[in-house]
Design a protein around this motif. Structure first.
Motif, PDB file in Angstrom:
ATOM      1  N   ILE A 112       0.844  -1.196   0.000  1.00 50.82           N
ATOM      2  CA  ILE A 112       0.000   0.000   0.000  1.00 50.82           C
ATOM      3  C   ILE A 112       0.877   1.243   0.000  1.00 50.82           C
ATOM      4  O   ILE A 112       2.041   1.201   0.423  1.00 50.82           O
ATOM      5  N   GLY A 113       0.327   2.361  -0.437  1.00 56.03           N
ATOM      6  CA  GLY A 113       1.073   3.630  -0.435  1.00 56.03           C
ATOM      7  C   GLY A 113       2.347   3.496  -1.268  1.00 56.03           C
ATOM      8  O   GLY A 113       2.320   3.013  -2.407  1.00 56.03           O
ATOM      9  N   GLY A 114       3.444   3.892  -0.678  1.00 55.93           N
ATOM     10  CA  GLY A 114       4.716   3.823  -1.389  1.00 55.93           C
ATOM     11  C   GLY A 114       5.146   2.410  -1.709  1.00 55.93           C
ATOM     12  O   GLY A 114       6.022   2.193  -2.543  1.00 55.93           O
ATOM     13  N   SER A 115       4.533   1.436  -1.075  1.00 56.32           N
ATOM     14  CA  SER A 115       4.857   0.034  -1.356  1.00 56.32           C
ATOM     15  C   SER A 115       3.936  -0.547  -2.423  1.00 56.32           C
ATOM     16  O   SER A 115       3.856  -1.764  -2.573  1.00 56.32           O
ATOM     17  N   SER A 179       6.335  -4.385   2.239  1.00 51.55           N
ATOM     18  CA  SER A 179       6.048  -3.457   3.331  1.00 51.55           C
ATOM     19  C   SER A 179       7.357  -3.086   4.004  1.00 51.55           C
ATOM     20  O   SER A 179       8.036  -3.965   4.553  1.00 51.55           O
ATOM     21  N   LYS A 180       7.701  -1.825   3.941  1.00 55.56           N
ATOM     22  CA  LYS A 180       8.976  -1.411   4.537  1.00 55.56           C
ATOM     23  C   LYS A 180       8.957  -1.656   6.040  1.00 55.56           C
ATOM     24  O   LYS A 180       9.863  -2.258   6.599  1.00 55.56           O
ATOM     25  N   SER A 181       7.910  -1.205   6.711  1.00 56.55           N
ATOM     26  CA  SER A 181       7.823  -1.376   8.166  1.00 56.55           C
ATOM     27  C   SER A 181       7.535  -2.820   8.530  1.00 56.55           C
ATOM     28  O   SER A 181       7.923  -3.302   9.587  1.00 56.55           O
ATOM     29  N   GLY A 182       6.843  -3.505   7.640  1.00 51.09           N
ATOM     30  CA  GLY A 182       6.453  -4.889   7.921  1.00 51.09           C
ATOM     31  C   GLY A 182       5.272  -4.990   8.857  1.00 51.09           C
ATOM     32  O   GLY A 182       4.881  -6.095   9.250  1.00 51.09           O
ATOM     33  N   THR A 184       2.222  -2.916   8.436  1.00 49.79           N
ATOM     34  CA  THR A 184       1.049  -2.186   7.938  1.00 49.79           C
ATOM     35  C   THR A 184      -0.171  -3.102   7.895  1.00 49.79           C
ATOM     36  O   THR A 184      -0.127  -4.188   7.298  1.00 49.79           O
ATOM     37  N   GLY A 243       9.156   5.221   1.988  1.00 45.24           N
ATOM     38  CA  GLY A 243       8.227   4.434   1.182  1.00 45.24           C
ATOM     39  C   GLY A 243       7.916   5.050  -0.169  1.00 45.24           C
ATOM     40  O   GLY A 243       8.082   4.418  -1.216  1.00 45.24           O
ATOM     41  N   ARG A 244       7.501   6.314  -0.177  1.00 45.63           N
ATOM     42  CA  ARG A 244       7.088   6.921  -1.457  1.00 45.63           C
ATOM     43  C   ARG A 244       8.279   7.320  -2.318  1.00 45.63           C
ATOM     44  O   ARG A 244       8.093   7.801  -3.440  1.00 45.63           O
ATOM     45  N   GLN A 324       0.478  11.045  -4.379  1.00 46.78           N
ATOM     46  CA  GLN A 324       0.886  10.561  -3.048  1.00 46.78           C
ATOM     47  C   GLN A 324       2.191  11.216  -2.613  1.00 46.78           C
ATOM     48  O   GLN A 324       2.345  11.645  -1.465  1.00 46.78           O
ATOM     49  N   GLU A 328       1.951  13.442   0.750  1.00 50.39           N
ATOM     50  CA  GLU A 328       2.556  12.940   1.991  1.00 50.39           C
ATOM     51  C   GLU A 328       3.850  13.668   2.330  1.00 50.39           C
ATOM     52  O   GLU A 328       4.255  13.706   3.489  1.00 50.39           O
ATOM     53  N   GLN A 457       6.016  10.949   7.476  1.00 54.64           N
ATOM     54  CA  GLN A 457       4.589  11.268   7.328  1.00 54.64           C
ATOM     55  C   GLN A 457       3.928  11.118   8.684  1.00 54.64           C
ATOM     56  O   GLN A 457       3.082  10.233   8.877  1.00 54.64           O
TER      57      GLN A 457
HETATM   58  O1  PA5 Z   1       5.441   6.872   1.789  1.00 56.01           O
HETATM   59  C1  PA5 Z   1       5.283   6.164   2.775  1.00 56.01           C
HETATM   60  O2  PA5 Z   1       6.183   5.977   3.585  1.00 56.01           O
HETATM   61  C2  PA5 Z   1       3.962   5.475   3.007  1.00 56.01           C
HETATM   62  O3  PA5 Z   1       3.045   5.754   2.004  1.00 56.01           O
HETATM   63  C3  PA5 Z   1       4.190   3.960   3.065  1.00 56.01           C
HETATM   64  O4  PA5 Z   1       4.744   3.522   1.853  1.00 56.01           O
HETATM   65  C4  PA5 Z   1       2.901   3.220   3.351  1.00 56.01           C
HETATM   66  O5  PA5 Z   1       2.309   3.682   4.531  1.00 56.01           O
HETATM   67  C5  PA5 Z   1       3.166   1.717   3.475  1.00 56.01           C
HETATM   68  O6  PA5 Z   1       4.111   1.468   4.467  1.00 56.01           O
HETATM   69  P1  PA5 Z   1       4.874   0.122   4.566  1.00 56.01           P
HETATM   70  O7  PA5 Z   1       5.721  -0.037   3.361  1.00 56.01           O
HETATM   71  O8  PA5 Z   1       5.682   0.226   5.807  1.00 56.01           O
HETATM   72  O9  PA5 Z   1       3.855  -0.975   4.650  1.00 56.01           O
END
Ligand code: PA5
Length: 473
Positions: A112-115, A179-182, A184, A243-244, A324, A328, A457
């Protein structure tokens, strides 16, 4: 018939005479007076911040977080690939992508998002339209790609599980979970759904593990889960890359490689944009020019809405990716322009009335593709002429599109709403790499110009806390 470009297309160009000279624009003097400040910011963003981040020294509080790692990333990945080939990260990405193509016909990308948004932009731009509908041969043996985990929409998830055949005993699909954070929620919940579907289809142990490819940070819940499942392949979201800003890391590169896209050209495009940003004078530097135009339109003309008009259906997801990035990164401290993507000519029939006569609060960028990938389709003749199009029978769709672009720009200009043009010679991985890096660099420079930290963000955390509280009752 699709035409393929030989070699690398010409560089992308930013054209903005209208914004300097037309009524409603910003004037050349104001534009040029910003150059010294922008040159200083280029040095800060492109050199000082990168060196600080690379040094491993403590980051001063006012610069935290400092995710400057995206800037040298294309050169770093390409350099390792050229010297280490298969054992480099990119080499591994290419190998895993080709193994997956041999193993399965469908891949579900969770994120999701940047991922998510960068990979989606790459697929929509660089693959043929209706890619997932094409035969394996027309897809050059590459898997179909589906995106999930970018919502918690029950029907959408159930629909994809149904399509994949959740009672199928020989599943022909695999999961890439990003998922960067792992941690989400959306991605993690989706992973459970799709892993369970593979389990219910009879996979377990190493047969299941090889169907799950995580892209995540060095540690975290997803990294732990990958270890528990025994996933043999996994990729890291690099440190210092937000992420983004991660589309040119394994986050975007792995899905792109699975689709068979030219990821080397993608990275080379980004590296070429880095060179322009770091070396060109402001008169010839599209990143600095774009920042100046957006900033001055906002300051002098109250253009707090930034409309990205993409004149190709294939670029809608690219526009949403930029939405995005801008939202963000700069939507902080009650500042930052509000992004909006319009797809034309489609949205000429929905948004253009407001863009033509509504509030004078918009700055338009027109993303225009010079060369279409397929042969021009003429209007043609069908016998009856009740639609009165016979006079245009020889005219092609690209010619009608060019007329629509010219007509729209003229109408907006006449109404005191001049815009700039981001001209892409063609849609190609090399072009996409340039555009990604162009907008990422511009967003960071603009953030620094506004006195905002473009990285991080913090505002997104509030809804997550509330949602957790609601779920925990
Ligand atoms: O730009 C960002 O950091 C966010 O949009 C993340 O990509 C998004 O919240 C997803 O996070 P994550 O990759 O940790 O699941």
């Amino acid at each position: 018939m699709t035409r393929h470009s030989r070699g690398r297309p010409a560089p992308i160009q930013l054209e903005f005479d209208d914004v300097l000279s037309a009524e409603g624009g910003v004037g050349r003097d104001a534009f040029e007076s910003l150059f010294p400040r922008l040159m200083a910011l280029r040095d800060e963003v492109g050199r000082v911040d990168v060196e600080l981040w690379q040094s491993g020294a403590e980051i001063p509080a006012e610069k935290q977080p400092l995710d400057a790692g995206f800037i040298p990333l294309p050169e770093t990945i390409l350099g390792e690939y050229r010297s280490q080939r298969d054992s480099s990260e990119l080499g591994r990405i290419l190998q895993v992508a080709s193994q997956l193509s041999e193993m399965v016909d469908r891949v579900v990308v969770l994120g999701i998002g940047g991922s998510y948004m960068g990979a989606r932009a790459l697929m929509d731009a660089c693959c043929p339209p209706y890619y997932n509908e094409l035969s394996p041969g027309e897809r050059a043996g590459r898997p179909k790609l589906y995106f999930e985990g970018n919502n918690v929409d029950n029907d959408a998830t159930a629909g994809l599980l149904h399509l994949l055949g959740d009672d199928n005993r020989n599943p022909d699909w695999a999961i890439v979970v990003i998922s960067k954070s792992g941690g989400t929620m959306e991605t993690a919940v989706a992973l459970r759904q799709f892993v369970r579907a593979l389990q219910e289809a009879g996979l377990s142990g190493s047969a299941l593990a090889e169907r799950v490819i995580p892209v995540t940070g060095a540690s975290g819940k997803l990294a732990d889960l990958a270890t528990s499942l025994g996933c043999p392949e996994r990729f890291r979201v690099p440190e210092g890359v937000g992420g983004r800003f991660s589309v040119l890391s394994p986050v975007g590169l792995l899905p792109a490689a699975i689709l068979g896209l030219d990821v080397v050209a993608l990275l080379e495009g980004a590296a070429a944009m880095n060179q322009r940003f770091l070396q060109a004078d402001p008169e010839d530097n599209p990143v600095l020019q774009y920042v100046a135009l957006g900033h001055l339109m906002e300051q002098l003309r109250g253009a707090t809405i930034r409309v990205t008009n993409v004149w190709s259906k294939a670029l809608e997801s690219l526009g949403l990716w930029y939405d995005q990035l801008l939202a963000e990164s700069l939507g902080k401290q009650e500042l930052g322009a509000t992004p909006l993507t319009a797809v034309n000519t489609r949205d000429l029939h929905s948004r253009a009335q407001q863009h033509q006569e509504g509030r004078l609060d918009k700055f338009h960028t027109h993303v225009v593709v010079e060369n279409w990938r397929t042969d021009p389709l003429p209007v043609g003749v069908i016998g009856p002429n009740d639609d009165q199009l016979d006079a245009l029978a020889e005219v092609t769709l690209p010619e009608i599109m060019a007329a629509a672009i010219e007509g729209t720009r003229q109408a907006y200009r006449d109404a005191g709403r001049p815009g700039c043009v981001l001209r892409l010679p063609e849609i190609h991985e090399y072009t996409m790499g340039q555009v990604f890096q162009f907008w990422m660099l511009a967003t960071v420079v603009e953030g620094r110009l506004l006195g905002i930290n473009p990285y991080g963000q913090p505002g997104v955390e509030a809804y997550k806390r509330n949602m957790k509280r609601v779920l925990e009752g």
